[in-house]
Write a protein that holds these residues in place. Structure first.
Motif, mmCIF file in Angstrom:
data_model
loop_
_atom_site.group_PDB
_atom_site.id
_atom_site.type_symbol
_atom_site.label_atom_id
_atom_site.label_comp_id
_atom_site.label_asym_id
_atom_site.label_seq_id
_atom_site.Cartn_x
_atom_site.Cartn_y
_atom_site.Cartn_z
ATOM 1 N N ASP A 105 0.818 -1.213 0.000
ATOM 2 C CA ASP A 105 0.000 0.000 0.000
ATOM 3 C C ASP A 105 0.852 1.263 0.000
ATOM 4 O OD1 ASP A 105 -2.114 -1.722 0.099
ATOM 5 O OD2 ASP A 105 -3.124 -0.742 1.777
ATOM 6 N N ILE A 106 1.894 1.293 0.839
ATOM 7 C CA ILE A 106 2.706 2.512 0.862
ATOM 8 C C ILE A 106 3.619 2.578 -0.361
ATOM 9 C CG2 ILE A 106 2.568 2.806 3.354
ATOM 10 C CD1 ILE A 106 5.362 1.692 3.617
ATOM 11 N N ARG A 107 4.019 1.440 -0.897
ATOM 12 C CA ARG A 107 4.797 1.447 -2.135
ATOM 13 C C ARG A 107 3.971 2.036 -3.272
ATOM 14 N NH1 ARG A 107 6.305 -4.115 -5.096
ATOM 15 N NH2 ARG A 107 4.066 -3.931 -5.509
ATOM 16 N N ALA A 108 2.675 1.708 -3.286
ATOM 17 C CA ALA A 108 1.802 2.246 -4.333
ATOM 18 C C ALA A 108 1.701 3.771 -4.238
ATOM 19 C CB ALA A 108 0.415 1.618 -4.221
ATOM 20 N N GLN A 109 1.764 4.307 -3.018
ATOM 21 C CA GLN A 109 1.714 5.761 -2.866
ATOM 22 C C GLN A 109 2.949 6.422 -3.471
ATOM 23 O OE1 GLN A 109 0.408 7.135 1.150
ATOM 24 N NE2 GLN A 109 0.112 4.943 1.562
ATOM 25 N N VAL A 110 4.108 5.805 -3.284
ATOM 26 C CA VAL A 110 5.342 6.346 -3.859
ATOM 27 C C VAL A 110 5.312 6.265 -5.380
ATOM 28 C CG1 VAL A 110 7.828 5.957 -4.095
ATOM 29 C CG2 VAL A 110 6.784 5.944 -1.850
ATOM 30 N N ARG A 111 4.740 5.232 -5.920
ATOM 31 C CA ARG A 111 4.723 5.051 -7.370
ATOM 32 C C ARG A 111 3.842 6.068 -8.081
ATOM 33 N NH1 ARG A 111 5.022 -1.520 -8.461
ATOM 34 N NH2 ARG A 111 7.201 -1.724 -7.785
ATOM 35 N N LYS A 112 3.074 6.824 -7.307
ATOM 36 C CA LYS A 112 2.247 7.883 -7.898
ATOM 37 C C LYS A 112 2.963 9.234 -7.884
ATOM 38 C CE LYS A 112 -2.092 5.683 -6.510
ATOM 39 N NZ LYS A 112 -3.315 5.806 -5.660
ATOM 40 N N MET A 113 4.263 9.213 -7.606
ATOM 41 C CA MET A 113 5.032 10.460 -7.541
ATOM 42 C C MET A 113 4.953 11.223 -8.852
ATOM 43 S SD MET A 113 8.524 9.320 -5.576
ATOM 44 C CE MET A 113 9.134 10.994 -5.415
ATOM 45 N N ASP A 114 4.887 12.558 -8.740
ATOM 46 C CA ASP A 114 4.939 13.413 -9.924
ATOM 47 C C ASP A 114 6.365 13.447 -10.476
ATOM 48 O OD1 ASP A 114 2.255 14.052 -9.645
ATOM 49 O OD2 ASP A 114 2.697 15.718 -8.285
ATOM 50 N N ASP A 115 6.487 13.917 -11.683
ATOM 51 C CA ASP A 115 7.803 14.010 -12.301
ATOM 52 C C ASP A 115 8.607 15.211 -11.809
ATOM 53 O OD1 ASP A 115 7.484 11.732 -13.813
ATOM 54 O OD2 ASP A 115 6.554 12.820 -15.482
ATOM 55 N N ASN A 116 7.942 16.150 -11.133
ATOM 56 C CA ASN A 116 8.692 17.293 -10.609
ATOM 57 C C ASN A 116 9.436 16.897 -9.332
ATOM 58 O OD1 ASN A 116 6.884 17.443 -8.386
ATOM 59 N ND2 ASN A 116 5.433 18.613 -9.635
#
Length: 207
Positions: A116-127
């Protein structure tokens, strides 16, 4: 018949307990100083696990007494048990003071999973703005940057912990911050600051 000033004492049978004075004396007028003592049925002390506590008992362990139990550290309910006239405890079964697998918090209200927390990181913006990650009631901030050869590094930090957790030399922001997050998670679990997720073994072991 008893002579004046004769004293009598009594003792309760097994599984009964005295609830009044045990000695009475024959007075000058042929009356006993106290009425015959009273014995009440009692229940044996219950064996409870260390994570359960007794909060209220209406009348110790005498028959008719109702006792309330709850978890020491979790707020997940209460039970009541009553000492019966036969000297046995009856009522609800004792609590299991543990959250279901993959849940945590004092009311078992949080999902605690690495995926679940890995999925949150994978939504990081490109900025380059920091990404916030929630783990239970904790807030983690992960921030990535690129070095002079265009590899990514990332630092993750819990908002209530001084230490920062850093991983570098990755091809993407996502890779760098996923590893830094796993680095933080494993260390704070080992220190007892975080509850362990049910899938910790699936996280990266190091940078």
């Amino acid at each position: 018949m008893f002579d004046v000033e004769t004293s009598c004492s009594y003792k309760c049978n097994n599984d009964y307990k005295q609830v009044s004075p045990t000695v009475t004396t024959c007075g000058q007028r042929g009356r006993w100083s106290r009425r015959l003592g009273e014995c009440k049925k009692v229940c044996p002390a219950e064996t409870i696990s260390p994570d359960v506590k007794q909060t209220v008992c209406t009348n110790e362990n005498f028959s008719g007494s109702e006792c309330t139990y709850e978890c020491r550290d979790l707020k997940i309910g209460k039970i009541k048990r009553t000492c019966s006239e036969t000297g046995e405890w009856i009522g609800q079964d004792f609590l299991t003071c543990k959250c279901d697998q993959c849940y945590g918090g004092n009311e078992c209200q949080y999902v605690l999973k690495w995926f679940d927390i890995r999925a949150q990181v994978r939504k990081m913006d490109d900025n380059n703005s920091p990404t916030e990650v929630r783990y239970g009631d904790r807030l983690i901030s992960c921030e990535a940057d690129r070095d002079f050869i265009f590899n990514y590094d990332c630092t993750c930090k819990d908002s209530k912990v001084v230490d920062r957790y850093y991983c570098n030399n990755y091809l993407t922001r996502n890779q760098a911050c996923t590893h830094a997050l796993a680095h933080l998670l494993r260390n704070l679990v080992a220190q007892g600051i975080y509850e362990e997720p049910c899938d910790l073994g699936q996280s990266y072991s190091a940078c």
